[in-house]
Design an enzyme around this catalytic site. Structure first.
Site, PDB file in Angstrom:
ATOM      1  N   ASP A 126       5.969   9.801   3.129  1.00 39.41           N
ATOM      2  CA  ASP A 126       6.746   8.534   3.706  1.00 39.41           C
ATOM      3  C   ASP A 126       7.508   7.868   4.126  1.00 39.41           C
ATOM      4  OD1 ASP A 126       4.498   6.634   5.135  1.00 39.41           O
ATOM      5  OD2 ASP A 126       4.493   5.407   3.644  1.00 39.41           O
ATOM      6  N   HIS A 168       8.788  -4.093  10.724  1.00 36.77           N
ATOM      7  CA  HIS A 168       8.122  -3.885   9.508  1.00 36.77           C
ATOM      8  C   HIS A 168       8.653  -4.495   8.457  1.00 36.77           C
ATOM      9  CE1 HIS A 168       4.894  -2.678   6.415  1.00 36.77           C
ATOM     10  NE2 HIS A 168       5.970  -1.800   6.443  1.00 36.77           N
ATOM     11  N   GLU A 219      -1.576   1.080   7.380  1.00 37.19           N
ATOM     12  CA  GLU A 219      -0.804   1.542   7.624  1.00 37.19           C
ATOM     13  C   GLU A 219      -0.323   2.021   9.341  1.00 37.19           C
ATOM     14  OE1 GLU A 219       2.779   2.128   4.591  1.00 37.19           O
ATOM     15  OE2 GLU A 219       2.586  -0.122   4.456  1.00 37.19           O
ATOM     16  N   GLU A 224       0.491   4.457  11.791  1.00 34.95           N
ATOM     17  CA  GLU A 224       1.685   5.355  11.145  1.00 34.95           C
ATOM     18  C   GLU A 224       1.720   6.464  12.391  1.00 34.95           C
ATOM     19  OE1 GLU A 224       3.874   6.394   7.539  1.00 34.95           O
ATOM     20  OE2 GLU A 224       2.793   4.657   6.452  1.00 34.95           O
ATOM     21  N   ASP A 261      -1.590   5.102   6.566  1.00 38.44           N
ATOM     22  CA  ASP A 261      -1.444   5.361   5.020  1.00 38.44           C
ATOM     23  C   ASP A 261      -2.149   3.854   4.397  1.00 38.44           C
ATOM     24  OD1 ASP A 261      -0.393   5.914   3.182  1.00 38.44           O
ATOM     25  OD2 ASP A 261       1.856   4.428   3.196  1.00 38.44           O
ATOM     26  N   ARG A 301      -2.457  -3.850  -1.281  1.00 38.01           N
ATOM     27  CA  ARG A 301      -0.720  -4.426  -1.452  1.00 38.01           C
ATOM     28  C   ARG A 301      -0.654  -5.036  -3.054  1.00 38.01           C
ATOM     29  NH1 ARG A 301       1.584  -2.182   2.786  1.00 38.01           N
ATOM     30  NH2 ARG A 301       0.662  -2.729   4.041  1.00 38.01           N
ATOM     31  N   GLN A 359       0.050  -2.320  -5.430  1.00 37.12           N
ATOM     32  CA  GLN A 359       1.793  -1.682  -4.757  1.00 37.12           C
ATOM     33  C   GLN A 359       2.791  -2.628  -5.375  1.00 37.12           C
ATOM     34  OE1 GLN A 359       1.597  -1.848  -0.566  1.00 37.12           O
ATOM     35  NE2 GLN A 359       4.127  -0.911  -0.731  1.00 37.12           N
ATOM     36  N   LYS A 375      -0.351   3.535  -2.973  1.00 45.21           N
ATOM     37  CA  LYS A 375      -0.490   4.537  -2.215  1.00 45.21           C
ATOM     38  C   LYS A 375      -1.187   6.013  -1.968  1.00 45.21           C
ATOM     39  CE  LYS A 375       2.106   1.831   0.482  1.00 45.21           C
ATOM     40  NZ  LYS A 375       2.576   2.127   1.861  1.00 45.21           N
ATOM     41  N   THR A 423      -4.954   8.804   2.373  1.00 43.15           N
ATOM     42  CA  THR A 423      -3.464   8.924   3.745  1.00 43.15           C
ATOM     43  C   THR A 423      -4.946   9.206   4.870  1.00 43.15           C
ATOM     44  OG1 THR A 423      -1.882   9.016   2.085  1.00 43.15           O
ATOM     45  CG2 THR A 423      -2.010   9.374   5.448  1.00 43.15           C
ATOM     46  N   GLU A 482       1.210  -8.142   7.341  1.00 46.09           N
ATOM     47  CA  GLU A 482       2.063  -8.381   8.084  1.00 46.09           C
ATOM     48  C   GLU A 482       0.595  -9.583   9.470  1.00 46.09           C
ATOM     49  OE1 GLU A 482       3.522  -4.569   9.199  1.00 46.09           O
ATOM     50  OE2 GLU A 482       5.322  -5.874  10.011  1.00 46.09           O
TER      51      GLU A 482
HETATM   52 CA    CA Z   1       3.791   4.218   4.534  1.00 42.15          CA
END
Ligand code: CA
Length: 424
Positions: free
Chosen positions: A130, A137, A202, A204, A236, A240, A243, A256, A260, A367
């Site tokens: 990743d 971001h 996320e 992606e 993904d 938080r 993390q 993470k 996925t 975000e």
């Molecule tokens: Ca990611």
């Protein structure tokens, strides 16, 4: 590039995600309960194992499509991908070879309505890496986590990445269980254990490596570009709070590792070729090994919706574009190999979260809600800062051509409640 007309009428609609120009590859469950490789064409799936068995198509001496994964075909390399794409376009075009077009019996065994097709993982993920290659971001994460949008000193020179887990990459539709883990609130004296309270997505794009490289032998950006078979939508999922406590100094780990999700269709690099677009201007000159000879990104519109359990509609949370990235997948793949790391067929590279400069383009809930300081309202009237149990998050993507579009299907996942805490 304009629409390539097919005798499969549904493939000619300007609304379909799967015109003849697209021909994405996947793996579906047949009426006999076997998993075969296929392509999508309009409202149908075309069983490549049937065509291969009948001698209508051929890749290598051994069958490559009577398998529950695309890896054998991917490993055959770009000349084989290009040859099969040309053959399939000929077989499916309105005025091409009539071997399939003129044979209703063959059509009845080789084609099935896509709406009925159960899709499986399209390929065996060899390893999953990743990246962190979206500038907006990275700036947002800096502002939220460290109080400053300044990029890390290496960011403008290196496509930053970490080695993730292949074992938890799942296909769209697979339910994701809220992870348990260790967290520590900023004002807490000691960490605690329990369900994540800050579950996130996320947005992606995943690059699928088709052909590998040799241990000890770096590949150039141009070679890397030829190694990439295609692209999938990639969510993904991120916890938080887990993390935030674990990520220094070695980067993400359990926050993470629990899931996925990818879309079931691999859209080929060949189908996306007309949509190439350049990476943004370099803010600092790159070291020469990372320079690109041709535009490395694609103009692909992306969106995310959220639908709570029982809600009659989904709310669009964000709309952005893959062209927002700072580094291309070919640059990431080149950098991945530059110290001699061997890349394998089936490796999956996450682009990094794709966020544009406007808040309506942010690619994660962290975000969008600015770490919970600005909760957002759904069309149902509910508010959210992070994901609640029962919420379904769906990624969509399409490249828009002249009278046609190249779609990725859906990348969806619903969040299940955490397990009862098994340990205290
Ligand atoms: Ca990611």
């Amino acid at each position: 590039m304009t629409l390539l007309k097919s005798w499969v009428e549904s493939a000619n609609s300007p609304e379909t995600q799967f015109p003849l120009n697209n021909l994405p590859y996947g793996v579906f469950v047949t009426a006999d309960d076997e998993a075969h490789c296929c392509v999508a064409i309009g409202d149908m799936v075309l069983d490549l194992a049937v065509l291969e068995d009948d001698g209508v198509i051929s890749v290598t001496d051994e069958p490559v499509f009577d398998l529950p994964f695309l890896n054998e075909f991917m490993d055959a390399g770009k000349p084989a991908w290009d040859a099969l794409r040309a053959r399939l376009i000929d077989l499916l075009s309105a005025d091409g070879d009539d071997t399939l077009r003129g044979d209703k019996e063959l059509q009845s065994v080789a084609m099935a309505p896509r709406v009925d097709a159960a899709m499986e993982m399209p390929f065996v993920v060899a390893e999953y890496t990743d990246f962190y290659a979206g500038m907006q971001h990275a700036k947002n994460m800096g502002s939220i986590l460290r109080g400053s949008p300044d990029l890390p000193a290496n960011w403008l020179h290196i496509p930053i990445g970490y080695n993730g887990r292949a074992s938890s990459v799942v296909v769209s539709g697979t339910e994701i269980r809220r992870p348990l883990g260790q967290t520590k609130a900023p004002d807490a004296e000691v960490p605690s254990f329990g369900p994540s309270k800050r579950l996130d997505i996320e947005l992606e794009l995943g690059a699928v490596v088709g052909t590998g490289s040799t241990l000890g032998q770096p590949v150039s950006v141009a070679q890397a570009d030829e190694m990439i078979f295609g692209y999938v939508l990639l969510n993904d999922w991120s916890a938080r709070d887990i993390q935030g406590w674990e990520y220094q100094p070695l980067g993400p780990f359990q926050g993470k590792a629990f899931g996925t999700t990818i879309s079931p269709w691999v859209v080929t690099a060949a189908a996306l070729e007309p949509f190439r677009t350049a990476t943004p201007p370099r803010e600092k000159e790159l070291l020469p090994y990372l320079n690109e000879e041709k535009p490395g990104l694609y103009d692909i519109s992306l969106s995310v919706t959220m639908q709570p359990e029982g809600a009659d509609r989904a709310t669009t949370l964000t709309q952005t574009n893959y062209s927002r990235m700072y580094y291309s997948a070919a640059q990431q793949l080149c950098h991945h190999s530059i110290g001699g790391c061997a890349m394998n067929s089936g490796d999956l590279l996450g682009s990094g979260t794709i966020s544009g400069p406007d808040p309506s383009e942010f690619g994660s809930l962290l975000e969008l809600s600015w770490a919970g300081k600005k909760p957002f309202t759904l069309d149902t009237g509910e508010t959210r800062s992070f994901i609640e149990d029962g919420d379904t998050l769906t990624l969509k993507g399409e490249a828009r051509g002249d009278g046609y579009k190249i779609g990725f299907g859906e990348c969806a996942g619903k969040i299940l409640p955490a397990l009862e805490t098994p340990f205290k």
